[in-house]
Design a protein around this motif. Structure first.
Motif, PDB file in Angstrom:
ATOM      1  N   HIS A 172       0.880  -1.153  -0.043  1.00  0.00           N
ATOM      2  CA  HIS A 172       0.072  -0.131  -0.046  1.00  0.00           C
ATOM      3  C   HIS A 172       0.906   1.089  -0.047  1.00  0.00           C
TER       4      HIS A 172
ATOM      5  N   ASP B 174      -5.653   4.741  -5.217  1.00  0.00           N
ATOM      6  CA  ASP B 174      -5.398   3.604  -4.537  1.00  0.00           C
ATOM      7  C   ASP B 174      -5.350   2.417  -5.374  1.00  0.00           C
TER       8      ASP B 174
ATOM      9  N   SER C 244      -1.357   0.906  -5.463  1.00  0.00           N
ATOM     10  CA  SER C 244      -1.185  -0.448  -4.501  1.00  0.00           C
ATOM     11  C   SER C 244      -1.599  -1.641  -4.928  1.00  0.00           C
TER      12      SER C 244
ATOM     13  N   LYS D 232      -3.974  -5.106  -4.829  1.00  0.00           N
ATOM     14  CA  LYS D 232      -5.037  -5.563  -4.290  1.00  0.00           C
ATOM     15  C   LYS D 232      -4.658  -7.011  -3.464  1.00  0.00           C
TER      16      LYS D 232
ATOM     17  N   ASP E 140      -5.338  -2.062  -1.302  1.00  0.00           N
ATOM     18  CA  ASP E 140      -5.685  -1.058  -1.871  1.00  0.00           C
ATOM     19  C   ASP E 140      -6.713  -0.262  -1.150  1.00  0.00           C
TER      20      ASP E 140
END
Length: 467
Positions: free
Chosen positions: A51, A80, A84, A86, A89
């Motif tokens: 993240h 996001d 990031s 998953k 995120d």
């Protein structure tokens, strides 16, 4: 005068071999548990990559487009979902990252209690080999999630649970090896030096994971996984080392000493062969409740609960803390976090030396932990003054926290596992070690839950301006 029938040269040749076996055992077990900690460290380095701070990425992109003569967009160029990984995120990413730690630590805490009992009843070499190969497998599986683009939270939780269980095979096994080969005389110093494998593994794990974290974080797990698997295969071959200290030539020493001590001039006194009758009643492995009844096991287990919770909080969360507080990238934060482990090496050795000199291991642990409490509070204050003070405080905190942690999990565990109340039964060391370390793991599990909430509300503008 000694005659030819009293081969003193054989006696001399046996003594160095005992030292060689001890040295080989020390080095091998050091490398083995270094690889265990090396494979645990990547998750703390990769968290900041799972993240990212997408706001700063968006700002940089906007500035770049503006400098090129184009009208900067009012909407962020990255969300996001763009930067990031998953499923980390989402806005609850802190809870999801915390779930990774909970999964590992909970499985490790439960598995450790069982591991000692199982380890007493299986060959150490087989137990360690299987544990290290499976640890390498599950560590690599986490990294393969990046390679095969896996975004299932259940997959990562499963890998962490499985890895936590198999990682418990390491500690009881290596402590049993060291405890069998080394007496109590200088156990604190020897095990203080030897236990630096924890910090060395953390440092190497940080450097290896940090090398690939920004480009291909999957390799941050795969490479450590291959290393621990390779060490598992390597340790299978030194058959003699991972057993009780009874090399083939050692039984000849008592007979030779009898020859040396007999009063004679030039007459050779023949020594009658001694028939060794194997006892029908072998020492049996101690039960869980029997290990708890050993004086000091419960007390030191509770002490480790508090020491280990702080140590593993720094292990799993310090790089992310530095990333959020100092706004450093993942690699730089990982490199800076190794200073805590450097201090831990010095603290572990110092605790061992002091406890050997004073003969008071409990007092040594108590004093260092009492000093650690205000030091940790001071770290949160002084760290706002800049990078220099932060560096110094990380070294001091590492020494005061990991010093007692090292002493309890090594020298104290070995002392209690060979306690006089056991009347020479060597089948308790693995179980005692597992009880003490497992109780400490319970503490690290609960504290990790609290720290993620602290990081969630972290706002350090003064810190950001002084870096």
């Amino acid at each position: 005068m000694l005659t030819a029938c009293c081969p003193f040269s054989i006696l001399l040749s046996c003594v160095p071999s005992l030292s060689r076996y001890r040295a080989l055992t020390l080095i091998l077990t050091f490398l083995l548990y270094t690889s265990f900690h090396l494979s645990r460290k990547p998750i703390s380095i990769v968290k900041s990559e799972l993240h990212k701070n997408c706001t700063s990425v968006s700002e940089l992109a906007t500035i770049a487009s503006g400098s090129g003569g184009q009208q900067p967009s009012l909407t962020p160029l990255h969300t996001d979902l763009d930067c990031s990984w998953k499923p980390f995120d989402k806005s609850n990413y802190k809870q999801l990252l915390g779930a990774m730690d909970y999964s590992f630590l909970c499985a490790y805490a439960v598995g450790m209690y069982l591991s000692g009992i199982i380890g007493e009843r299986l060959p150490i070499r087989l137990y360690l080999t299987v544990g290290m190969l499976t640890s390498g497998l599950f560590t690599c599986l986490f990294g393969l999630g990046y390679v095969y683009n896996i975004h299932s939270l259940g997959f990562y939780v499963f890998v962490q649970v499985a890895n936590g269980l198999v990682q418990t095979t390491g500690w009881p096994s290596v402590v049993t090896c060291i405890g069998n080969w080394f007496g109590k005389g200088r156990r604190g110093l020897i095990m203080g030096l030897w236990n630096s494998h924890t910090s060395v593994g953390n440092i190497l794990g940080s450097l290896i994971a940090g090398y690939w974290v920004s480009s291909n974080w999957g390799l941050s797990f795969i490479v450590p996984g291959l290393i621990i698997a390779a060490m598992g295969v390597t340790q299978w071959f030194p058959n003699l080392v991972l057993k009780d200290p009874c090399p083939a030539c050692f039984p000849t020493i008592p007979a030779l000493l009898i020859k040396l001590l007999l009063p004679r001039e030039s007459v050779c006194v023949p020594v009658q062969p001694v028939l060794v009758v194997k006892s029908e009643s072998k020492p049996t492995a101690i039960s869980f409740t029997g290990a708890l009844r050993i004086p000091g096991v419960i007390e030191f287990s509770l002490c480790l609960l508090f020491a280990k919770l702080v140590s593993y909080t720094f292990l799993f969360w310090l790089p992310l803390y530095i990333t959020k507080a100092a706004h450093l990238d993942a690699k730089k934060a990982g490199d800076l976090s190794t200073l805590f482990d450097v201090g831990g090496i010095v603290g572990g050795i110092l605790a061992g030396v002091i406890s050997d000199k004073l003969g008071k291991r409990a007092t040594t642990c108590a004093v260092m932990l009492l000093l650690a409490a205000p030091t940790l509070y001071g770290f949160s204050m002084i760290s706002q003054l800049g990078l220099g003070p932060t560096t110094g405080m990380l070294l001091v905190c590492g020494g005061l926290v990991n010093g007692p942690y090292s002493l309890i999990t090594t020298a104290v565990s070995a002392d209690l596992g060979t306690h006089k109340s056991l009347k020479g039964n060597a089948k308790a060391l693995s179980t005692v070690t597992a009880i003490i370390d497992g109780t400490g793991s319970v503490g690290q599990y609960h504290w990790s839950a609290d720290l993620k909430d602290y990081i969630a509300i972290l706002k350090l503008p003064k810190y950001r301006n002084t870096i």
